[in-house]
Design a protein around this motif. Structure first.
Motif, short mmCIF file in Angstrom:
data_model
loop_
_atom_site.label_atom_id
_atom_site.label_comp_id
_atom_site.label_asym_id
_atom_site.label_seq_id
_atom_site.Cartn_x
_atom_site.Cartn_y
_atom_site.Cartn_z
N ASN A 98 5.13 -13.94 -2.07
CA ASN A 98 6.49 -13.39 -2.06
C ASN A 98 6.55 -12.01 -2.71
OD1 ASN A 98 7.45 -15.57 -0.74
ND2 ASN A 98 8.62 -16.43 -2.44
N LEU A 99 5.82 -11.86 -3.82
CA LEU A 99 5.85 -10.58 -4.54
C LEU A 99 5.33 -9.45 -3.66
CD1 LEU A 99 6.33 -9.34 -7.44
CD2 LEU A 99 3.88 -9.55 -7.77
N PRO A 129 6.98 -7.30 0.52
CA PRO A 129 7.59 -6.02 0.96
C PRO A 129 6.56 -5.01 1.45
CG PRO A 129 8.53 -6.72 -1.14
CD PRO A 129 7.39 -7.64 -0.85
N TRP A 130 5.31 -5.12 0.98
CA TRP A 130 4.28 -4.17 1.40
C TRP A 130 3.31 -4.81 2.39
CZ3 TRP A 130 5.82 -5.09 -3.61
CH2 TRP A 130 6.49 -4.05 -4.26
N LEU A 154 -3.29 -0.41 -0.05
CA LEU A 154 -1.88 -0.03 -0.20
C LEU A 154 -1.50 1.26 0.53
CD1 LEU A 154 -0.66 -0.86 -3.81
CD2 LEU A 154 0.61 -1.21 -1.71
N LYS A 200 -2.06 2.07 3.44
CA LYS A 200 -1.62 1.64 4.77
C LYS A 200 -1.47 2.83 5.73
CE LYS A 200 -0.87 -2.88 4.12
NZ LYS A 200 -0.35 -3.95 4.94
#
Lengths: 368, 368, 368
Positions: free
Chosen positions: A131-132, A135-136, A327, A329
């Motif tokens: 869940n944390l 968003p990414w 990250l 991306k």
């Protein structure tokens, strides 16, 4: 190729059985959980991983199964998404928690309770991180294992009923201490850059992903990956080699290098970034290897940071560096990230993205 | 004012040249990268910063250029956003990685490889943090530098081919140890709250942002900021003074204070919060100075936390405190946050937000 | 029940007065700030908490009030949301910062300045975390207190005008050291698993939430919670018991157990997860108690990690474990998370969610 197609036929048959028979389904889920320690969602890979562990140590094999069962059961009881459970995503952290606690703590009845609790909590932490990071669209990797194990291993300094083993040793740091760089086994004096010593370091680096300091376990682990993906197997070897060569270049402790301690984090980083979370291209391959090299340096750094409390780095260097290199991306146009839900095998991902990473043969069909 | 307009005319001419001539464009990008160490997107500021470093040490100047080139080149090769590269956002962390590794490690050929790798990785971490922080529209600040440098410096404890320098000293902590609070230089016995010692502390605090323990470097750095923004220059001085006075008030080590070690983090916090990420008003100015004071205390705290492993705090206190004081954003009605993409100079930001932070002269036009 | 309804009538009268009279409103805000240390948005609970502190120590009572005033005033001055201020959300971290700094540092005039600054900064950190955590609708808990206090306490190693107290002791770690597990008071030799010693451990565990190592303070704190919520009071006791029994099972230091040090983090975790952030059901109750058990182990682990720098764990184990157990949110179908804005008392939450957590009496109406 014939050697590979036999397991593949068996896999198809097993897959059908696992769908229809609940008991086979549970076994399938558990085996995939072991396979996911190295991103291989394949029950045969899991079975071979398990065999590789038992070849080295029945104690660690049993601990792995206990952790696997506890973390997977916790996911069922708490009502986690069935598809995620079936893919083994609530198993691999439990496997690692089980082995690690048996590895670093003294064998004891209370240790079993400790493993069950730690593995179950790793499932909670896994869902927390899913869940944390959503968003990414980032994977949790083995962070639940690292976090849970660090807390539980550090805690036993204060307990008299669960005791630390001999490997828990806080060391005062001395930056000027001399480092022995001769590549050799702890027990022997046969030192040097011999082919034999390099082979040991290479394969033990793969075995050490699950704390198995054993040449043959490393070989079996590699075969296990090969059964599912040749690209991932190649990056496992490349990652271990990158770790080994980086450690030799900077002059790291040769005994640690021989026993694969500079390899296992680089193995995981190389598999993750080598065709799984980025589509495989020449650029992403180089990127994955640079990440593997940096993982090796980060391993040394994190080991030093943890040295005053005597805690092991575990796979924290892999988790940290893979997160940092993943990250960016779409921020780097040279790389094509793969959505986490689409991560299957490096081969299938490459086939599905012909524009950048697909093979030349497949590309025309999609363009035509 | 005439002294300021000359550089401004030159800046306009240079800006045109940098747009048309590719070589000049590269130089412009690199100089802005140096300027961004203190949030100044201005090639002349960067040139003066570079001059200030070379005034103190050619070794650090060279290391800064090596790190700058490696981090900027990595951004080009990986395909980062060109506008971000041109603004120097992939340069400043490389500059700091380069200087820091040369500062804390022994000079060696392998050190150059280490700097190139570290600076390139700082670009990956920068893009990682840009994506990570984008949901809150928060800047990465110098976090990529801090994280990369900590890992690479800690790692060398374990290496025999890259060696720690004399400044890497793990210290056993003793809370009851007596602290010498006399404000003085390490080498001399001329102690006390003299004007000379205070001036040294004030300017060395600005120089230490880039590890330059030199009065004149601090003066040149201040002029470099002044060329781009009087408000930022003022907050650089105010930040250094806040750090200095806080350190004297709590009775910190007077040698560290003299050499600006209690100043450089407060300098950065004061510049960031003093008119850049919040529109400058009396309230935001006081807020920035409270943050600078707390940065000074956080510097001491983080230094203690890192003491057992002998690592330097670097600019971590600035990064942590600036993040904490910036994250409230619109949660505090007394402050007006500036979107990260709109951060230019404190003067332009103030002019663009007349409602709260603008000058009284500009306000009526917007209201009428 | 009659004993409970009297405070409730008084509460209603007070609530009206607090709405109409500004001075009473300020007092109401401050008292709720104290109550929020254990999630009780109730001025009477806050008043009893304050009484419980003063019963043990006027010094800590005064420090709590100073921190409370500074953090709440900072929230007003900075323009935080009035509804949040009125609910005491900018008070409880200030209370804890005030007590903790007075607890760990030497009493001094400068300490008062230090408390005011730390408590004000805790308000900034609170707003920072509210914004940081809002994408996941997660509460900041006492993280602002922990972070601010760690930095400020660690810093004093380097200061001669603010001095560490006797409790700041960096300890070299020895994993093979023997642990005394006899449950007993520091001062006495009356050891063993006696009812008296267990009662001490149980109630001191509740008192230690605010650093009050006192049986009667623990009893008063429990009554204070009971005034607002029977469920929260029950989980405070269950949490303290879970901490106590876990510590006894693993063989933790019996003196630490007696004085409630293994209880206070588990108390907070149990209250938070026991009916507040998840609707109370049998499943969520078991989940909360497993979390309380793990919090106890995490307390030992975090204490070891901080041991080389001599810092206390504070409520970091509670914050970390509660975040990890709360983050799964809807990822676990067995649990029903409560939106942070809807967190009132466990009783009202349960009544508002009859489908899963409501009483059997209420359920038919909704089904019919």
């Amino acid at each position: 190729m014939a050697a590979l197609s036999a397991p593949r036929r068996a896999a198809t048959g097993w897959s059908r059985l696992a769908q229809s028979n609940p008991a086979a389904g549970v076994v399938d889920t558990l085996l995939r959980g072991i396979g996911q320690v190295m991103f291989q969602n394949n029950p045969l890979t899991g079975l071979l991983f398990l065999a590789g562990i038992f070849v080295n140590s029945a104690k660690f094999g049993g601990s792995a199964l206990l952790g696997l069962a506890a973390s997977t059961l916790a996911a069922y009881v708490l009502g986690a998404d069935r598809a995620l459970i079936r893919a083994g995503l609530f198993g691999f952290n439990g496997v690692l928690v089980g082995i690690a606690l048996a590895f670093f703590l003294e064998f004891d009845l209370l240790l079993a309770v400790y493993i069950v609790l730690g593995a179950a909590v790793s499932t909670v932490v896994m869902m927390a991180l899913i869940n944390l990071l959503s968003p990414w669209d980032m994977p949790a990797l083995t962070a639940p294992f690292v976090l849970t194990t660090w807390l539980l291993v550090a805690a036993v300094y204060q307990f008299s009923n669960v005791r630390p083993g001999e490997l828990i040793v806080p060391l005062p740091l001395d930056p000027q201490a001399s480092i022995q760089t001769e590549l050799r086994e702890l027990a022997t004096a046969a030192a040097g850059l011999s082919a034999g010593n390099l082979v040991h370091a290479l394969f033990r680096g793969i075995g050490e992903v699950m704390f198995q300091d054993n040449l043959w376990t490393g070989v079996i682990f590699l075969v296990a990956i090969l059964v599912n993906s040749r690209i991932s197997a190649a990056f496992a070897v490349l990652g271990s080699a990158a770790g080994l060569l980086t450690a030799l270049a900077v002059g790291a402790d040769g005994i640690a290098v021989f026993h694969g301690l500079y390899g296992f984090n680089a193995v995981l980083t190389a598999i993750a970034l080598g065709g799984l979370f980025f589509v495989l291209t020449w650029r992403s391959a180089v990127y994955a290897l640079v990440a593997a090299v940096f993982t090796t340096l980060a391993f040394a750094g994190i080991a030093v940071l943890l040295s005053p409390v005597g805690l092991p780095a575990l796979t924290a260097p892999f988790v940290l560096v893979t997160w940092l290199f993943l990250l960016p991306k779409r921020g780097f146009r040279a790389l094509e990230p793969v959505p986490v839900a689409d991560v299957t095998t490096a081969e299938r991902i490459r086939a599905a993205h012909p524009g950048k990473g697909g093979s030349p043969r497949a590309a025309p069909e999609h363009r035509g």
